[in-house]
Design a protein around this motif. Structure first.
Motif, PDB file in Angstrom:
ATOM      1  N   LEU A 122       7.139  -0.104  10.531  1.00 50.04           N
ATOM      2  CA  LEU A 122       8.203  -0.763   9.774  1.00 50.04           C
ATOM      3  C   LEU A 122       7.844  -0.860   8.293  1.00 50.04           C
ATOM      4  CD1 LEU A 122       9.201  -3.617  12.254  1.00 50.04           C
ATOM      5  CD2 LEU A 122      10.383  -1.466  11.834  1.00 50.04           C
ATOM      6  N   GLY A 123       6.578  -1.119   7.991  1.00 52.45           N
ATOM      7  CA  GLY A 123       6.158  -1.171   6.595  1.00 52.45           C
ATOM      8  C   GLY A 123       6.232   0.177   5.910  1.00 52.45           C
ATOM      9  N   LEU A 124       5.885   1.247   6.630  1.00 55.83           N
ATOM     10  CA  LEU A 124       5.978   2.588   6.059  1.00 55.83           C
ATOM     11  C   LEU A 124       7.430   3.012   5.869  1.00 55.83           C
ATOM     12  CD1 LEU A 124       3.193   4.378   8.150  1.00 55.83           C
ATOM     13  CD2 LEU A 124       3.069   3.653   5.761  1.00 55.83           C
ATOM     14  N   ALA A 125       8.307   2.579   6.768  1.00 54.76           N
ATOM     15  CA  ALA A 125       9.722   2.909   6.628  1.00 54.76           C
ATOM     16  C   ALA A 125      10.366   2.176   5.468  1.00 54.76           C
ATOM     17  CB  ALA A 125      10.461   2.587   7.927  1.00 54.76           C
ATOM     18  N   ALA A 126       9.765   1.078   5.020  1.00 60.41           N
ATOM     19  CA  ALA A 126      10.350   0.309   3.925  1.00 60.41           C
ATOM     20  C   ALA A 126      10.316   1.058   2.613  1.00 60.41           C
ATOM     21  CB  ALA A 126       9.610  -1.030   3.775  1.00 60.41           C
ATOM     22  N   LYS A 127       9.492   2.104   2.505  1.00 62.27           N
ATOM     23  CA  LYS A 127       9.455   2.883   1.266  1.00 62.27           C
ATOM     24  C   LYS A 127      10.733   3.686   1.100  1.00 62.27           C
ATOM     25  CE  LYS A 127       6.445   6.001  -1.349  1.00 62.27           C
ATOM     26  NZ  LYS A 127       5.184   6.769  -1.326  1.00 62.27           N
ATOM     27  N   LEU A 183       0.829  -1.216   0.000  1.00 62.66           N
ATOM     28  CA  LEU A 183       0.000   0.000   0.000  1.00 62.66           C
ATOM     29  C   LEU A 183       0.857   1.256   0.000  1.00 62.66           C
ATOM     30  CD1 LEU A 183      -2.717  -1.048   2.617  1.00 62.66           C
ATOM     31  CD2 LEU A 183      -3.020  -0.892   0.145  1.00 62.66           C
ATOM     32  N   ASN A 184       1.971   1.197   0.705  1.00 61.14           N
ATOM     33  CA  ASN A 184       2.853   2.352   0.767  1.00 61.14           C
ATOM     34  C   ASN A 184       3.588   2.575  -0.558  1.00 61.14           C
ATOM     35  OD1 ASN A 184       4.044   4.534   2.105  1.00 61.14           O
ATOM     36  ND2 ASN A 184       5.785   3.306   2.786  1.00 61.14           N
ATOM     37  N   THR A 185       4.042   1.494  -1.169  1.00 59.99           N
ATOM     38  CA  THR A 185       4.761   1.610  -2.439  1.00 59.99           C
ATOM     39  C   THR A 185       3.849   2.122  -3.545  1.00 59.99           C
ATOM     40  OG1 THR A 185       6.207  -0.231  -1.761  1.00 59.99           O
ATOM     41  CG2 THR A 185       6.161   0.340  -4.105  1.00 59.99           C
ATOM     42  N   ASP A 186       2.599   1.672  -3.547  1.00 63.22           N
ATOM     43  CA  ASP A 186       1.640   2.129  -4.558  1.00 63.22           C
ATOM     44  C   ASP A 186       1.015   3.480  -4.219  1.00 63.22           C
ATOM     45  OD1 ASP A 186       2.159  -0.243  -5.821  1.00 63.22           O
ATOM     46  OD2 ASP A 186       0.361  -1.261  -5.088  1.00 63.22           O
ATOM     47  N   SER A 187       1.478   4.100  -3.131  1.00 58.88           N
ATOM     48  CA  SER A 187       0.998   5.424  -2.688  1.00 58.88           C
ATOM     49  C   SER A 187      -0.483   5.425  -2.306  1.00 58.88           C
ATOM     50  CB  SER A 187       1.245   6.484  -3.783  1.00 58.88           C
ATOM     51  OG  SER A 187       2.636   6.612  -4.051  1.00 58.88           O
ATOM     52  N   GLU A 188      -1.043   4.259  -2.017  1.00 55.13           N
ATOM     53  CA  GLU A 188      -2.433   4.201  -1.577  1.00 55.13           C
ATOM     54  C   GLU A 188      -2.576   4.791  -0.175  1.00 55.13           C
ATOM     55  OE1 GLU A 188      -4.806   0.651  -2.533  1.00 55.13           O
ATOM     56  OE2 GLU A 188      -2.975  -0.180  -3.405  1.00 55.13           O
ATOM     57  N   ILE A 189      -1.584   4.545   0.682  1.00 53.49           N
ATOM     58  CA  ILE A 189      -1.649   5.112   2.031  1.00 53.49           C
ATOM     59  C   ILE A 189      -1.563   6.630   1.963  1.00 53.49           C
ATOM     60  CG2 ILE A 189      -0.389   5.309   4.213  1.00 53.49           C
ATOM     61  CD1 ILE A 189       0.155   2.387   4.118  1.00 53.49           C
ATOM     62  N   ASP A 190      -0.712   7.150   1.077  1.00 52.85           N
ATOM     63  CA  ASP A 190      -0.614   8.610   0.926  1.00 52.85           C
ATOM     64  C   ASP A 190      -1.948   9.198   0.490  1.00 52.85           C
ATOM     65  OD1 ASP A 190       2.047   8.457   1.615  1.00 52.85           O
ATOM     66  OD2 ASP A 190       2.739   8.313  -0.462  1.00 52.85           O
ATOM     67  N   SER A 191      -2.619   8.524  -0.432  1.00 53.34           N
ATOM     68  CA  SER A 191      -3.910   9.020  -0.912  1.00 53.34           C
ATOM     69  C   SER A 191      -4.958   8.991   0.193  1.00 53.34           C
ATOM     70  CB  SER A 191      -4.380   8.171  -2.096  1.00 53.34           C
ATOM     71  OG  SER A 191      -3.437   8.204  -3.150  1.00 53.34           O
ATOM     72  N   LEU A 192      -4.962   7.909   0.984  1.00 51.24           N
ATOM     73  CA  LEU A 192      -5.930   7.811   2.065  1.00 51.24           C
ATOM     74  C   LEU A 192      -5.660   8.837   3.149  1.00 51.24           C
ATOM     75  CD1 LEU A 192      -6.139   3.909   2.319  1.00 51.24           C
ATOM     76  CD2 LEU A 192      -7.970   5.446   1.585  1.00 51.24           C
ATOM     77  N   LEU A 193      -4.379   9.042   3.480  1.00 45.56           N
ATOM     78  CA  LEU A 193      -4.051  10.049   4.480  1.00 45.56           C
ATOM     79  C   LEU A 193      -4.419  11.448   3.986  1.00 45.56           C
ATOM     80  CD1 LEU A 193      -0.554   8.768   5.720  1.00 45.56           C
ATOM     81  CD2 LEU A 193      -2.744   8.578   6.904  1.00 45.56           C
ATOM     82  N   ALA A 194      -4.204  11.708   2.702  1.00 43.82           N
ATOM     83  CA  ALA A 194      -4.546  13.018   2.147  1.00 43.82           C
ATOM     84  C   ALA A 194      -6.047  13.261   2.119  1.00 43.82           C
ATOM     85  CB  ALA A 194      -3.969  13.143   0.732  1.00 43.82           C
ATOM     86  N   SER A 195      -6.829  12.167   2.018  1.00 41.37           N
ATOM     87  CA  SER A 195      -8.281  12.311   1.981  1.00 41.37           C
ATOM     88  C   SER A 195      -8.905  12.382   3.370  1.00 41.37           C
ATOM     89  CB  SER A 195      -8.896  11.155   1.199  1.00 41.37           C
ATOM     90  OG  SER A 195      -8.620   9.921   1.850  1.00 41.37           O
ATOM     91  N   GLY A 196      -8.080  12.302   4.420  1.00 38.47           N
ATOM     92  CA  GLY A 196      -8.598  12.472   5.776  1.00 38.47           C
ATOM     93  C   GLY A 196      -8.669  11.204   6.604  1.00 38.47           C
ATOM     94  N   VAL A 197      -8.285  10.067   6.059  1.00 36.42           N
ATOM     95  CA  VAL A 197      -8.281   8.807   6.812  1.00 36.42           C
ATOM     96  C   VAL A 197      -7.001   8.762   7.643  1.00 36.42           C
ATOM     97  CG1 VAL A 197      -8.326   6.293   6.678  1.00 36.42           C
ATOM     98  CG2 VAL A 197      -9.616   7.653   5.026  1.00 36.42           C
ATOM     99  N   SER A 198      -7.110   8.623   8.931  1.00 40.72           N
ATOM    100  CA  SER A 198      -5.941   8.614   9.802  1.00 40.72           C
ATOM    101  C   SER A 198      -5.255   7.254   9.780  1.00 40.72           C
ATOM    102  CB  SER A 198      -6.343   8.966  11.236  1.00 40.72           C
ATOM    103  OG  SER A 198      -7.179   7.953  11.776  1.00 40.72           O
TER     104      SER A 198
END
Length: 404
Positions: A307-312, A90-105
């Protein structure tokens, strides 16, 4: 942000998506780990029970009783690896970035994984608390029967069979262990005197009923004592003798002689009664250790996310190395705490509760530290240093491989 529609059990579309992502890696990793551990143990069992009367039947029963044990061992590892793979993807595909930007914590993203951890806690309590004690006792019962099952009437090359005063070995044997070459036998005859028999060829054939085997020897010699004690050498073309097969014995004790054979309820009742043959602290240490191994599962997502987010920013290997070291330290600390409780150096609650509290606090600290700046924690810096060390080693190896 537009609210996602609710589905069954109160799960949103996002929850179902995340759980579906983690389901297949979890099952795959769990299956591969359990099968790998079982295959390695099965090979050892086949070698150990090569002389058993029913080798394959015993091995199948033993391997089946080992499944709950290895399932309990593999569950935390498989759960964390599945979480780490999903978060990294999710982090590599920037899905987490998109969710965080849309307001999902980040807390909202971790919620379905924590919920899955509680479900696995219930599953682990059933496996650790009730299935595994019975399977452990069943494994010991089958092993006891297998060890006392006696000789199966087959002789591998180079093996020694010592069965009721008959020592039998051969230098060469066919795959079935029944056609032999260069046979050596030492036994006592009907009068109690010892005799040595050697032969160029031999054949083993079980009798009908499975109580004895007939050993037919060809082109050999027999050295023995006569009634006056003098040694005589007899050459023969054919010689036939019988060797007995022993039956399996039953388990000598009932279940409960070991604290690991008791269920959670039995551990608590015996510890509270004060009448158990096992020390109270030993029973409590086993009880608290099983509870700790079950209830630490919901905290694994809190460690997997940072740890998964740091892997990016670095490689995946350093995060897995850090997690492996933390999990190993936790398991080893539980065993050490239980040992201290059994020896009387610490109470069972302190010995097993301290590693559990430290591990849970560490996971919470890592997760809280990554909420403001995902991927940037003290552990991520360690991961980056590990990744840099790995890169340096790889470059050094590549330089050495280049021709002069």
């Amino acid at each position: 942000m537009t609210k996602l529609p609710l589905s069954g059990f109160g799960l949103t579309l996002l929850d179902r998506y995340l759980l579906r992502l983690v389901a297949w890696p979890l099952l795959a990793c769990l299956g591969v780990t359990v099968v790998t551990l079982l295959l390695e143990r099965t090979l050892r069992l086949l070698d150990l029970l090569s002389q058993s009367n029913d080798r394959f039947g015993f091995v199948v029963a033993l391997s089946g009783n080992l499944v709950p044990h290895y399932l309990g061992l593999a569950l935390p590892i498989a759960f964390f690896v599945a979480l780490f793979v999903v978060v990294t993807r999710l982090n590599t595909d920037s899905e987490i970035d998109s969710l965080l930007a849309s307001g999902v914590s980040l807390t909202r993203l971790a919620a379905p994984f924590v919920l899955l951890g509680f479900g696995l806690t219930i599953f682990s309590l059933v496996v650790f608390g009730y299935v595994q004690p019975y399977s452990r006792y069943a494994y010991r019962a089958v092993m006891h029967s297998a060890i006392n099952a006696g000789w199966n009437g087959r002789l591998p090359a180079g093996a020694f069979i010592d069965q009721d005063g008959v020592l039998l070995t051969a230098d060469i044997a066919d795959p079935a262990g029944q056609k032999l070459e260069r046979v050596f036998i030492r036994r006592r005859d009907d009068t109690g005197r010892e005799e040595i028999v050697t032969a160029r060829m031999g054949r083993i054939q079980p009798e009908f009923g499975g109580k004895e085997v007939v050993v037919t020897l060809t082109d050999g010699r027999r050295i023995g004592q006569d009634a006056r004690g003098a040694y005589q050498i007899l050459s023969f073309n054919d010689w036939t003798l019988k060797a007995p097969l022993a039956g399996a014995a039953r388990l000598l004790r009932a279940r409960g002689g070991d604290e690991r054979e008791l269920t959670l309820d039995e551990l608590w009742r015996q510890a509270a009664s004060g009448k158990s043959i096992l020390p109270e602290q030993t029973l409590l240490a086993e009880l608290y250790s099983r509870l700790a191994r079950a209830f630490f599962l919901p905290f694994l997502p809190l460690m997997a996310f940072p740890l998964g987010l740091a892997a990016k920013r670095a490689r995946r290997a350093p995060g897995l190395i850090v997690a492996g070291l933390v999990l190993f330290a936790f398991q080893h600390s539980l065993q050490t705490g239980a040992g201290l409780a059994e020896s009387g150096r610490a109470s069972a609650l302190v010995g097993t509760g301290t590693p559990f509290i430290i591990f849970c606090a560490f996971c919470v600290w890592m997760f809280l530290g990554s909420r403001d700046r995902p991927g940037e924690t003290p552990i991520s810096k360690i991961s980056e240093h590990i990744a840099a060390a790995i890169s340096t080693c790889e470059k050094a190896v590549q330089i050495k491989k280049k021709p002069a």
